[in-house]
Design an enzyme around this catalytic site. Structure first.
Site, mmCIF file in Angstrom:
data_model
loop_
_atom_site.group_PDB
_atom_site.id
_atom_site.type_symbol
_atom_site.label_atom_id
_atom_site.label_comp_id
_atom_site.label_asym_id
_atom_site.label_seq_id
_atom_site.Cartn_x
_atom_site.Cartn_y
_atom_site.Cartn_z
ATOM 1 N N TYR A 73 -102.222 87.251 65.501
ATOM 2 C CA TYR A 73 -102.729 86.398 66.593
ATOM 3 C C TYR A 73 -102.332 84.943 66.353
ATOM 4 C CZ TYR A 73 -105.892 84.411 70.069
ATOM 5 O OH TYR A 73 -106.403 83.746 71.157
ATOM 6 N N ASP A 126 -88.111 75.570 92.825
ATOM 7 C CA ASP A 126 -89.288 75.759 93.686
ATOM 8 C C ASP A 126 -90.619 75.778 92.925
ATOM 9 O OD1 ASP A 126 -88.526 78.247 92.746
ATOM 10 O OD2 ASP A 126 -88.570 79.273 94.666
ATOM 11 N N ASP A 215 -85.635 70.244 82.595
ATOM 12 C CA ASP A 215 -85.947 71.597 83.062
ATOM 13 C C ASP A 215 -84.733 72.434 82.663
ATOM 14 O OD1 ASP A 215 -86.543 73.938 84.332
ATOM 15 O OD2 ASP A 215 -86.853 73.067 86.321
ATOM 16 N N LYS A 258 -83.677 83.178 81.622
ATOM 17 C CA LYS A 258 -82.311 82.919 82.091
ATOM 18 C C LYS A 258 -81.358 82.950 80.888
ATOM 19 C CE LYS A 258 -84.736 81.713 85.853
ATOM 20 N NZ LYS A 258 -85.540 80.533 85.935
#
Ligand SMILES: *Cc1c(COP(=O)(O)O)cnc(C)c1O
Length: 461
Positions: A73, A126, A215, A258
């Site tokens: 964990y 988006d 990004d 990606k």
């Protein structure tokens, strides 16, 4: 002029059968899906080009890594492996796993934005746009003008418009809470951003005291374009290029679905571990994603991610990958089909406004082309145009997108040359009878945000 297809730098040792429905079945399926391709079942699509996100084929090494994932964990061995890889490749001090790109946005953006703030990007993806709006801020796109002319062949059409950015920074100052550099520029057609543009954008941000977030969903493809098209970098390694690119940012958010070639995962990075953001990110992550050493992922996912980070930056792989786009684009050139050119990194963005000049933006020409392609050959694609852009959040009025693209996003290491030929042939068939498609579609139901995923449509008679 046909170009040479670059042979795959891998061979196949597992296959997944696919089948093509009849045209009659496809027409029935798309009608039942209320003309929204997101409502189709994957198994009803012969070639699924809806997205290159999470649809990639993992390698034998990545699958083997999955068996070795540590499910602790807290403090999992797989987390430290991912942290090492992230630090090595990006040169950032703090690496936070999250379950996908938008989770990184949800964790980071509210820390820098909020009511009354603005955020400027070379173009928001988006979900990033949605998280800017959800924080209470407003997004401003600031891409170079040539991005908006699909037929104009220019390198680095994903670049930030520096003059416009500086005038925005002058006018609004610190009201701009964050500048976002999207590499590659997805919404502009997977178009790359040059190293020079990244460097100059960051210099402007520093001058006006505004942080810059990268990004970074397609950072490896972007690095390949830098090497190919920016003469200064022609002898640099992909890894060195990536290191320099990331030095022109303070944080990054990344969808690892990606370029990292996994099926699920994301990351958030902070360059300077002394930044007060680190503690805030950990707190948000614990609230939204899970403890900060797993961030909503299983240990096995962290392991695959750590391996995929290295596979995704191999130059032979990137040459083949971008080669697939160039091959498909060359076939469209031969047929006089317009697309965002030169072709970008993760797909071919076909100019539906050119294919259907008689269909206005508010009848969604790109969505119309997507539906025609499905009917023609069972190919699922996605609208990147007015249908996706949606309504103005303040007035509720339909926005008019800068372009109407139908995106053929190519999953990584999944489809062959024959599949690419089938895509080109289908587009050529649709173009032949484009005049027979007289009208587009109207929306019969839509949710308020990110509507394209869920909306219902009907053909206009
Ligand atoms: C995919 C993507 C995201 C969002 O990532 P998810 O993993 O889909 O949540 C953000 N920005 C860009 C540029 C993307 O391509």
């Amino acid at each position: 002029m046909a170009i040479k297809y670059i042979p795959e730098p891998f061979r196949i040792k597992m296959v997944e059968p696919i089948k093509m429905l009849t045209r009659q079945e496809r027409e029935q399926k798309i009608k039942e899906a209320k003309y929204n391709l997101f409502n189709l079942r994957g198994e009803d699509c012969y070639i699924d080009l809806l997205t290159d996100s999470g649809t990639n084929a993992m390698s034998d090494q990545m699958w083997a890594g999955i068996m070795g994932g540590d499910e602790a964990y807290a403090g999992s061995r797989s987390y430290y492996k991912l942290e090492d890889a992230g630090k090595d490749i990006f040169g950032y001090d703090y690496i936070q796993p999250v379950h996908q790109g938008r989770a990184a946005e949800k964790v980071l953006l509210p820390l820098l934005l909020g009511e009354g703030k603005l955020s400027v990007s070379n173009m928001f993806f988006d979900t990033t746009r949605a998280h800017v709006i959800l924080s209470g801020a407003r997004p401003i796109d600031c891409v170079v003008p040539e991005a908006k002319d699909p037929s104009k062949r220019a390198p680095f059409k994903g670049n930030m418009d520096l003059a416009k950015l500086e005038s925005l920074l002058k006018e609004h100052g610190r009201r701009i809470g964050l500048v976002v550099m999207t590499i590659t520029n997805n919404s502009a057609g997977g178009q790359p951003v040059s190293m020079k543009n990244m460097r100059e954008t960051y210099a402007l941000c520093q001058k006006y005291g505004v942080p810059l977030n990268i990004d970074a969903a397609r950072y490896a493809e972007n690095a390949y374009f830098v090497k190919r098209d920016e003469p200064e970098y022609k002898d640099a390694s992909i890894k060195d290029i990536i290191r320099e690119m990331f030095s022109y940012g303070d944080t990054f958010t990344m969808s690892a679905k990606k370029d990292t070639i996994v099926n699920i995962g994301g990351m958030l990075g902070v360059r300077d571990s002394a930044s007060p953001l680190v503690i805030q990110i950990k707190a948000n992550c614990i609230n939204y994603e899970g403890f900060y050493t797993y961030g909503g992922l299983a240990g096995r996912d962290l392991e695959a991610l750590a391996i995929g980070l290295y596979e995704g930056i191999e130059e032979s792989y990137l040459r083949y990958r971008i080669g697939q786009m160039e091959y498909l684009a060359a076939r469209l050139d031969d047929a006089g089909i317009a697309y965002q050119s030169p072709v970008g990194g993760h797909g071919v963005f076909v100019d539906a406004a050119q294919m259907f000049p008689h269909i206005p933006y508010n009848e969604f020409p790109a969505q119309t082309l997507c539906i025609e392609l499905y009917k023609e050959a069972g190919i699922r694609t996605c609208d990147i145009g007015s249908y996706m852009l949606g309504n103005d959040p303040d007035t509720g009025r339909q926005l008019h997108a800068d372009f109407e693209f139908s995106r053929l996003a190519i999953p990584r290491r999944v489809y062959t040359q024959a599949h690419l030929d089938l895509m080109a042939d289908a587009l050529i068939e649709v173009k032949k009878r484009s005049q027979e498609v007289k009208r587009g579609y109207r929306i019969t139901w839509e949710p308020p945000i990110l509507r394209h995923f869920q909306a219902s449509l009907e053909p206009i008679k």
